[in-house]
Design an enzyme around this catalytic site. Structure first.
Site, mmCIF file in Angstrom:
data_model
loop_
_atom_site.group_PDB
_atom_site.id
_atom_site.type_symbol
_atom_site.label_atom_id
_atom_site.label_comp_id
_atom_site.label_asym_id
_atom_site.label_seq_id
_atom_site.Cartn_x
_atom_site.Cartn_y
_atom_site.Cartn_z
ATOM 1 N N CYS A 86 7.872 8.018 0.105
ATOM 2 C CA CYS A 86 7.209 8.388 1.350
ATOM 3 C C CYS A 86 8.290 8.756 2.364
ATOM 4 O O CYS A 86 9.312 8.068 2.454
ATOM 5 C CB CYS A 86 6.373 7.212 1.852
ATOM 6 S SG CYS A 86 5.479 7.535 3.385
ATOM 7 N N HIS A 127 -2.416 8.835 -1.724
ATOM 8 C CA HIS A 127 -1.297 8.292 -0.939
ATOM 9 C C HIS A 127 -1.562 8.468 0.558
ATOM 10 O O HIS A 127 -1.428 7.529 1.346
ATOM 11 C CB HIS A 127 0.001 8.997 -1.344
ATOM 12 C CG HIS A 127 1.197 8.586 -0.554
ATOM 13 N ND1 HIS A 127 2.159 7.745 -1.054
ATOM 14 C CD2 HIS A 127 1.581 8.892 0.718
ATOM 15 C CE1 HIS A 127 3.089 7.559 -0.125
ATOM 16 N NE2 HIS A 127 2.760 8.256 0.953
ATOM 17 N N GLU A 128 -1.951 9.676 0.951
ATOM 18 C CA GLU A 128 -2.171 9.948 2.380
ATOM 19 C C GLU A 128 -3.385 9.203 2.907
ATOM 20 O O GLU A 128 -3.367 8.694 4.033
ATOM 21 C CB GLU A 128 -2.283 11.449 2.637
ATOM 22 C CG GLU A 128 -1.087 12.280 2.187
ATOM 23 C CD GLU A 128 0.276 11.746 2.601
ATOM 24 O OE1 GLU A 128 0.383 11.031 3.617
ATOM 25 O OE2 GLU A 128 1.248 12.023 1.873
ATOM 26 N N HIS A 131 -2.634 5.756 3.959
ATOM 27 C CA HIS A 131 -2.037 5.649 5.295
ATOM 28 C C HIS A 131 -3.103 5.378 6.357
ATOM 29 O O HIS A 131 -2.826 4.671 7.332
ATOM 30 C CB HIS A 131 -1.291 6.944 5.654
ATOM 31 C CG HIS A 131 0.122 6.992 5.195
ATOM 32 N ND1 HIS A 131 1.121 6.229 5.746
ATOM 33 C CD2 HIS A 131 0.709 7.734 4.216
ATOM 34 C CE1 HIS A 131 2.272 6.490 5.145
ATOM 35 N NE2 HIS A 131 2.058 7.401 4.203
#
Length: 137
Positions: A86, A127-128, A131
């Protein structure tokens, strides 16, 4: 405008809130920042540029796309383990991902979309979206 990548884990650990049509500057900034970091980055969540909104930008195929308020509504049965990096963190970490996901989201014109993503593209989006919940790999 290209924004600085946030590395403050306390800020990144906070949950994001849904985006509105008033957040279009964030969309432009995310795309500009993704493009500026294209040599080392394939996805960004808005909190990575300092805005706690549920917006992501990702390189899908040969295009950079934006997903506003994305939700994973379906996924393949068994997760697999992989290593991810990241821009906001140093090193790589082990994480579980699904091979295939179905995502509902709004595009940058706020038109509702539903799309299936596979393999590495699915990994980027997962992954995003993590967040948004303050999940750091």
């Amino acid at each position: 405008m290209v924004k600085e990548i946030i590395k403050d884990t306390e800020f990144l650990s906070q949950s994001s809130v849904p985006a509105t049509k008033d957040d279009m500057q964030v969309v432009r900034d995310l795309l500009d920042t993704l493009e500026a970091n294209s040599e080392r980055c394939v996805g960004l969540a808005a909190n990575m540029i300092g805005v706690s909104k549920t917006i992501l930008a990702a390189t899908i195929g040969d295009k950079n796309i934006v997903m506003i308020n994305p939700k994973i509504v379906d996924h393949s049965k068994e997760p697999y383990e992989t290593e991810e990096a990241c821009l906001s963190l140093s090193g790589t970490r082990s994480v579980k991902r699904y091979q295939v996901i179905t995502v509902e989201y709004c595009d940058k014109k706020f038109k509702r979309r539903k799309q299936i993503f596979r393999d590495f593209e699915a990994e980027i989006i997962q992954h995003e979206i993590d967040h948004f919940s303050g999940i750091l790999i």
